[in-house]
Design an enzyme around this catalytic site. Structure first.
Site, short mmCIF file in Angstrom:
data_model
loop_
_atom_site.label_atom_id
_atom_site.label_comp_id
_atom_site.label_asym_id
_atom_site.label_seq_id
_atom_site.Cartn_x
_atom_site.Cartn_y
_atom_site.Cartn_z
N GLN A 158 0.85 -1.20 0.00
CA GLN A 158 0.00 0.00 0.00
C GLN A 158 0.88 1.25 0.00
O GLN A 158 0.38 2.36 -0.12
CB GLN A 158 -0.88 0.02 1.25
CG GLN A 158 -1.85 -1.15 1.35
CD GLN A 158 -2.49 -1.21 2.73
OE1 GLN A 158 -3.46 -0.51 3.01
NE2 GLN A 158 -1.95 -2.04 3.59
N ASP A 166 6.16 4.89 -1.17
CA ASP A 166 7.48 5.50 -0.96
C ASP A 166 8.60 4.93 -1.81
O ASP A 166 9.69 5.52 -1.88
CB ASP A 166 7.86 5.43 0.54
CG ASP A 166 7.85 4.01 1.11
OD1 ASP A 166 8.15 3.06 0.37
OD2 ASP A 166 7.56 3.87 2.32
N HIS A 198 -1.53 1.59 -4.14
CA HIS A 198 -1.91 3.00 -4.00
C HIS A 198 -1.00 3.96 -4.77
O HIS A 198 -0.99 5.15 -4.49
CB HIS A 198 -1.96 3.39 -2.51
CG HIS A 198 -3.04 2.65 -1.75
ND1 HIS A 198 -3.04 2.52 -0.37
CD2 HIS A 198 -4.15 2.02 -2.19
CE1 HIS A 198 -4.11 1.82 0.00
NE2 HIS A 198 -4.80 1.51 -1.08
N CYS A 231 -0.53 13.40 -15.72
CA CYS A 231 -1.19 14.56 -16.32
C CYS A 231 -2.70 14.42 -16.14
O CYS A 231 -3.27 13.37 -16.47
CB CYS A 231 -0.83 14.67 -17.80
SG CYS A 231 -1.71 16.03 -18.61
N ASN A 240 2.98 -6.72 13.47
CA ASN A 240 2.54 -5.35 13.74
C ASN A 240 2.89 -4.99 15.18
O ASN A 240 2.88 -5.85 16.05
CB ASN A 240 1.02 -5.22 13.53
CG ASN A 240 0.57 -3.79 13.33
OD1 ASN A 240 0.86 -2.92 14.16
ND2 ASN A 240 -0.11 -3.52 12.23
#
Ligand code: BJW
Length: 251
Positions: A103, A106, A121, A129, A216
């Site tokens: 997701q 970077d 994403h 454009c 996590n």
């Protein structure tokens, strides 16, 4: 926490796995120094991106939205992959097939050497454009003009990312669903698992019989359903699993 982890049962599962899917979120890049979205230090708290990462915000004030992205590009551009990104990249040599669904926008997985990546994403280093839909890579930090304009037609350029209310690329989403439903093991790393449709992918995998391994710092809505739910920093846990995998002979 990480030192006391009993990886035995997980290693047994991994030794039998041939198709590994990995879903990553902002937490994998946290140890590289990139703020996550939610939580105390999250990007959402300081800069209210729920008001900025939307098509409406961009159409109302493209300069403001671009200033926010330009600021983030400046931070991300100085950061390097951490041990978590590097283990994931190495695993392309460890397992017969590794598919990385991220997701994150970077680009740190690419920088770490991962090849088989599906960016759900988008990517902050790509500009699109708004008229022609053409996509170009741009690594300038700061950008030379804000908002940037298309060199070909003069229309506004936008970040090639997916904002709330926008559809994901159907090709990338379909492929991610397919990879999720065909894998033997899915790692779910550093995501709060609240943003759809990404948050549904582990359930696709689980329903198709895959083992789910969550890594996590905090529990998420997925934790109860995961076969292995490991609390800790992915930059510490992943190298630990990798080490155990290397030194444990296959049964
Ligand atoms: C660590 C750690 C360490 C920290 N180690 N762990 C169904 C139901 C309800 C709503 C919807 C639905 N389907 C679609 C929607 C609407 C919406 C949505 O999901 N809303 C929810 C919030 C409810 N989804 C969409 O709009 C999507 N579009 C879509 O589905 O189109 C069709 C449609 C539209 C509308 C209605 C219905 C259908 C598009 C979503 C686009 C998301 N875009 C963003 C911004 C990208 C560009 C940018 O960066 O500027 O993507 S939002 C933001 O959240 C970003 C992230 O990729 C995404 C996920 O965040 P992530 O990665 O999970 O980060 P955090 O911060 O939340 O979590 C970090 C985690 O790491 C935490 O758990 C920490 O504990 C952990 N951690 N350090 C390990 N060292």
């Amino acid at each position: 926490m990480a030192e006391k982890l009993d990886t035995g049962p997980l290693i047994e599962v991994l030794q039998e796995a041939s198709r590994v899917a990995i879903l990553t979120g902002a937490g994998i890049s946290a140890e590289s120094g990139i703020p996550t979205f939610r939580g105390e230090e999250g990007l959402w708290k300081k800069y209210r991106p729920e008001e900025l990462a939307t098509p409406t915000a961009f159409s109302q004030d493209p300069k403001l939205v671009w200033e926010w992205y330009d600021w983030r590009r400046g931070i991300i551009g100085q950061k390097e992959p951490n041990p978590g990104h590097k283990v994931i990249a190495r695993w392309e040599e460890t397992f017969p097939t590794v598919s990385l669904i991220t997701q994150n926008i970077d680009g740190l997985h690419q920088k770490a050497g991962s090849k088989n990546i599906w960016e759900l994403h988008g990517n902050i280093w790509k500009l699109r454009c708004t008229e022609e839909g053409t996509i170009t890579e741009n690594y300038n930090t700061p950008l030379k003009e804000i908002p940037p304009l298309c060199p070909n037609c003069g229309a506004l350029l936008r970040p090639h990312v997916v904002w709330f209310g926008e559809s994901l690329s159907p090709t990338i989403l379909q492929k991610s669903i397919q990879l999720s439903s065909e894998c033997d093991v899915m790692f779910v790393i550093g995501t709060s698992a609240v943003v759809q449709p990404a948050a549904s992918l582990p359930f696709e995998a689980s329903e198709a019989g895959a083992k789910i391994v969550e890594i996590n710092l905090d529990p998420t809505s997925l934790s109860l359903y995961a076969d292995f739910s490991i609390r800790g920093k992915s930059g510490e846990i992943l190298p630990l699993i990798d080490e155990e995998l290397k030194k444990t002979p296959k049964a």
